[in-house]
Structure formats: C-alpha cells, structure tokens
Scaffold this motif. Structure first.
Motif, mmCIF file in Angstrom:
data_model
loop_
_atom_site.group_PDB
_atom_site.id
_atom_site.type_symbol
_atom_site.label_atom_id
_atom_site.label_comp_id
_atom_site.label_asym_id
_atom_site.label_seq_id
_atom_site.Cartn_x
_atom_site.Cartn_y
_atom_site.Cartn_z
ATOM 1 N N LYS A 280 -4.023 39.533 2.471
ATOM 2 C CA LYS A 280 -3.376 38.275 2.101
ATOM 3 C C LYS A 280 -2.378 38.489 0.962
ATOM 4 C CE LYS A 280 -7.346 35.372 3.352
ATOM 5 N NZ LYS A 280 -8.367 34.431 2.836
ATOM 6 N N SER A 281 -2.787 39.258 -0.032
ATOM 7 C CA SER A 281 -1.911 39.493 -1.183
ATOM 8 C C SER A 281 -0.642 40.233 -0.767
ATOM 9 C CB SER A 281 -2.670 40.284 -2.249
ATOM 10 O OG SER A 281 -1.860 40.546 -3.360
ATOM 11 N N ILE A 282 -0.775 41.210 0.136
ATOM 12 C CA ILE A 282 0.391 41.969 0.595
ATOM 13 C C ILE A 282 1.351 41.057 1.366
ATOM 14 C CG2 ILE A 282 1.124 43.837 2.111
ATOM 15 C CD1 ILE A 282 -1.430 45.318 1.388
ATOM 16 N N LEU A 283 0.797 40.217 2.243
ATOM 17 C CA LEU A 283 1.652 39.315 3.019
ATOM 18 C C LEU A 283 2.380 38.321 2.112
ATOM 19 C CD1 LEU A 283 -0.653 38.580 6.096
ATOM 20 C CD2 LEU A 283 1.309 40.131 5.974
ATOM 21 N N HIS A 284 1.698 37.813 1.082
ATOM 22 C CA HIS A 284 2.346 36.891 0.150
ATOM 23 C C HIS A 284 3.474 37.582 -0.613
ATOM 24 C CE1 HIS A 284 -1.428 34.108 0.001
ATOM 25 N NE2 HIS A 284 -0.733 33.968 1.114
ATOM 26 N N THR A 285 3.268 38.845 -0.980
ATOM 27 C CA THR A 285 4.330 39.592 -1.662
ATOM 28 C C THR A 285 5.514 39.812 -0.737
ATOM 29 O OG1 THR A 285 2.744 40.706 -3.115
ATOM 30 C CG2 THR A 285 4.873 41.762 -2.802
ATOM 31 N N PHE A 286 5.252 40.148 0.526
ATOM 32 C CA PHE A 286 6.346 40.320 1.493
ATOM 33 C C PHE A 286 7.149 39.029 1.620
ATOM 34 C CE2 PHE A 286 4.229 43.932 4.125
ATOM 35 C CZ PHE A 286 4.453 44.793 3.065
ATOM 36 N N ASP A 319 -7.350 32.053 7.502
ATOM 37 C CA ASP A 319 -7.306 30.656 7.903
ATOM 38 C C ASP A 319 -5.983 30.367 8.594
ATOM 39 O OD1 ASP A 319 -5.476 30.656 5.863
ATOM 40 O OD2 ASP A 319 -6.794 29.695 4.416
ATOM 41 N N LYS A 320 -5.838 29.148 9.070
ATOM 42 C CA LYS A 320 -4.652 28.796 9.853
ATOM 43 C C LYS A 320 -3.391 28.913 9.018
ATOM 44 C CE LYS A 320 -2.922 25.210 12.949
ATOM 45 N NZ LYS A 320 -3.181 23.863 13.541
ATOM 46 N N ARG A 321 -3.488 28.598 7.737
ATOM 47 C CA ARG A 321 -2.309 28.682 6.865
ATOM 48 C C ARG A 321 -1.843 30.124 6.701
ATOM 49 N NH1 ARG A 321 -1.772 29.521 1.515
ATOM 50 N NH2 ARG A 321 -4.045 29.502 1.270
ATOM 51 N N GLU A 322 -2.802 31.060 6.569
ATOM 52 C CA GLU A 322 -2.437 32.472 6.420
ATOM 53 C C GLU A 322 -1.837 33.017 7.721
ATOM 54 O OE1 GLU A 322 -2.477 33.928 3.667
ATOM 55 O OE2 GLU A 322 -3.664 32.545 2.453
ATOM 56 N N GLN A 323 -2.375 32.592 8.861
ATOM 57 C CA GLN A 323 -1.817 33.037 10.130
ATOM 58 C C GLN A 323 -0.409 32.500 10.332
ATOM 59 O OE1 GLN A 323 -4.599 31.934 13.185
ATOM 60 N NE2 GLN A 323 -6.222 33.278 12.430
ATOM 61 N N GLU A 327 3.193 34.546 10.843
ATOM 62 C CA GLU A 327 4.118 34.242 11.933
ATOM 63 C C GLU A 327 5.500 33.864 11.399
ATOM 64 O OE1 GLU A 327 5.568 33.833 15.721
ATOM 65 O OE2 GLU A 327 3.722 34.769 14.963
ATOM 66 N N SER A 328 5.535 33.056 10.338
ATOM 67 C CA SER A 328 6.835 32.671 9.759
ATOM 68 C C SER A 328 7.533 33.876 9.127
ATOM 69 C CB SER A 328 6.624 31.576 8.719
ATOM 70 O OG SER A 328 5.808 32.039 7.650
ATOM 71 N N LEU A 329 6.752 34.770 8.508
ATOM 72 C CA LEU A 329 7.344 35.964 7.928
ATOM 73 C C LEU A 329 7.926 36.868 9.018
ATOM 74 C CD1 LEU A 329 7.858 37.802 5.476
ATOM 75 C CD2 LEU A 329 5.552 38.711 5.780
ATOM 76 N N ARG A 330 7.207 36.992 10.137
ATOM 77 C CA ARG A 330 7.707 37.810 11.239
ATOM 78 C C ARG A 330 8.983 37.238 11.809
ATOM 79 N NH1 ARG A 330 7.390 38.014 16.590
ATOM 80 N NH2 ARG A 330 6.218 36.062 16.656
ATOM 81 N N GLN A 331 9.039 35.918 11.969
ATOM 82 C CA GLN A 331 10.254 35.305 12.483
ATOM 83 C C GLN A 331 11.415 35.420 11.493
ATOM 84 O OE1 GLN A 331 9.196 31.289 13.459
ATOM 85 N NE2 GLN A 331 7.835 31.872 15.151
#
Length: 336
Positions: A280-286, A319-323, A327-331
């Motif tokens: 989660k922390s890595i995705l938030h940093t990205f 959770d749904k927010r993290e997923q 998805e938004s980061l990938r797009q």
C-alpha cells in the motif's frame, strides 16, 4: 459484458502462461479480475497458474470462487481436487472428482485423477504398520548398593581448642570509618584503599577546582527519528529495503530510494514475502510522484511490481479504495 481492459489483460496472461512465465500470467489475470470480478474465467486461469507454481492454497481459493459464480463448472471442480490432494484434504479431493464425473461422465482426465487417488489410498491402507515390541524391565537393587543403616550417635561432635570466655563470645560491633577532616587524611584514606582520582584539581588549602564538560549546542538539539536521505547503495534484501523505506518520511525520498533499484530486480527482492502494508505504501508513493516526467519510470516499476510472487493474493487483502487506487494509477501511467 467484459470490459476491453479485462480482455486485454486476459490475453496477456494467456501468452505468459503459454511461455511458461507463470508469475507474470498471475499478475495479468489479477489485473483482469480487478477490472471485472464477475467473470469466472479469470479466476479459473489464475488457479491453473497457481497449480503450476505449486501454490495449492491459492489455487483452491480461486476454484472455490469460480464455483460460487458457476456451481457446475467441471474445470473448477477438477482443479480444486488437484489442489486439495497435496494439501492432505483427500476426502475433499475425492468429492470434487466425483462431482465432476457426475457432470461429465466421459471426462478422461477426471477419471484418471480419481483412479490414481484411489490407488494411492489402497497402497497406504495395505502398507503394514510396524508394531513396537515391549520388553519388561525389572529393577534389581543389590545389597551392596544399599546405604548403611544410620546409628543414633551424632556424626559430628563439637571440639574446642581454646577456652571460651564471655568476653570472646560477645559479638563485636564494627565501628563506622572515621570521616577525614583534612585533605591529607582523605589522601591517605584513598591511598590505603588503592583508589586514585581520575580528574580534577585538589589543593591542600581546600580550594578545589572541579572540571565539567560542556555539551555542544549540536548535541542539545533534538534529532528526528527519521531522515529524508535515501541510501546510495540499493538494498540487497527485503529487510534492508523495508528498514530504509520506513526511515524516510516523504514520497520524494522514497521515490529516490526506489529509483536506485532496477525494476527487473523487484520480483527477486520481494520474492513471496511482500506484506500488504508495504505494498500500500509503495502504491501511494507511486501515485504521489506520478507526473509526465516520471510516468515512464512509474509504469516500469508498477509492471515489475505486479510480477512479484503472490501479488494477486496481496490484492485480495486490499480494500476497494486501494484496488481503485491501483487501477487509476495504471490508467494514469498508460495515458502519459
């Protein structure tokens, strides 16, 4: 209707599966599941990839999900039976194979798997069980080993070598040491005890000088528990990475730490030990550092991160927010 992004992710997963790159296939199937979680094909394909890697618990979970969406899916029953047998759930595996045969009586792979399971059970039952032989042990105590009988006579008797008087039997009280009155007395007392003064200036006149250390201003300033300076050398283990990552407070510093690690090294660095909180922390940093300048690098690191073992399993703990964040980061990185 299945979305285009889910179809594209499924096709990429099928290509990776055919090439034998099962971790990459799992990552693509997971992306398809995030895009459309109601299609049982995505879970079924990911279960097949898990079976190839020997991850039987994950394969059993995905097959159970498929059966919740489609109870008459023969492939899900067959693959769940294959996953349950190595886990020791023999009764469950047999039940899955029998249910699959009831739906498709002419299915040859299911028949072969069930026959092999029954054969293994017969061999286990026919194998003789070694019995332990009990040997009686008799404890014999010889007469010579028995302790001699105790007599009534005392073993020790008091013997005095001198005449005791009331004066000698009285306890003497220790007198406390006399406090030195002068510098000379104190010096003699120290020398008699072998104690030497390690610092300071002592004068016979009594005008002593005490030397104290001054604390520098830098040492008085409180230091923060974390630093925002990324290490120069890339971490070699997940423990070193986690320690360095948690020591940094800002997303910019953590992104600098990530940039000294080649994207292709992430699967080998994390292996199967990546924790959900760290992910989660890595995705938030990205997401925080993603911009037109860093979009290409973020896309490379995100693609490598999705190839980490058990990435799909970690996403199930989000959770749904993290997923939606993933998805938004990938797009976002695909649009840059």
């Amino acid at each position: 209707m299945v979305s285009e992004s889910a179809k594209l992710a499924k096709e990429k997963g099928n290509e990776a599966f055919k090439a034998g790159d099962y971790p990459t296939a799992i990552g693509h199937y997971t992306t398809a599941i995030l895009a459309d979680g109601n299609d049982p094909t995505f879970y079924l394909n990911r279960a097949a990839a898990y079976l190839k890697l020997g991850k039987n618990e994950d394969a059993e979970r995905d097959c159970t999900k498929v059966l919740s969406l489609n109870p008459s899916n023969v492939k899900a029953l067959f693959r769940r039976g294959q996953a349950r047998r190595p886990l020791g759930n023999i009764d469950g595996a047999r039940q899955d194979f029998n249910d699959a045969l009831r739906l498709e009586p002419s299915n040859v792979p299911v028949k072969n798997e069930l026959a092999d399971l029954e054969k293994a059970l017969r061999e286990m039952k026919a194998k003789p069980v070694a019995r332990r032989r009990r040997v009686p042990i008799e404890i014999v105590e010889p007469e010579a080993d028995k302790p001699p009988a105790m007599k009534d006579e005392p073993l020790l008797q008091p013997v005095s070598s001198r005449h005791l008087t009331p004066e000698t039997t009285q306890e003497t009280k220790e007198q406390p040491p006399r406090k030195p009155q002068t510098f000379t007395d104190a010096k003699q007392a120290r020398e008699s005890k072998g104690v030497r003064v390690s610092g300071g200036i002592f004068r016979p006149s009594g005008n002593h000088t005490i030397i104290t250390r001054r604390t520098s201003e830098a040492s008085r300033e409180p230091t923060s528990g974390k630093a925002d300076i990324a290490p120069v050398r890339p971490p070699m283990t997940l423990f070193d990475f986690t320690k360095s990552w948690n020591s940094l407070e800002t997303d910019e510093a953590r992104w600098k730490l990530m940039c000294i690690i080649p994207p292709s090294s992430l699967p080998a660095l994390f292996q199967a030990s990546l924790e959900p909180d760290l992910l989660k922390s890595i995705l938030h940093t990205f997401q925080a550092v993603c911009s037109p300048l860093t979009g290409s690098a973020v896309r490379d690191y995100l693609t490598a991160l999705m190839r980490v073992q058990r990435f799909g399993t970690l996403m199930l703990f989000m959770d749904k927010r993290e997923q939606q964040c993933l998805e938004s980061l990938r797009q976002e990185v695909e649009s840059l």
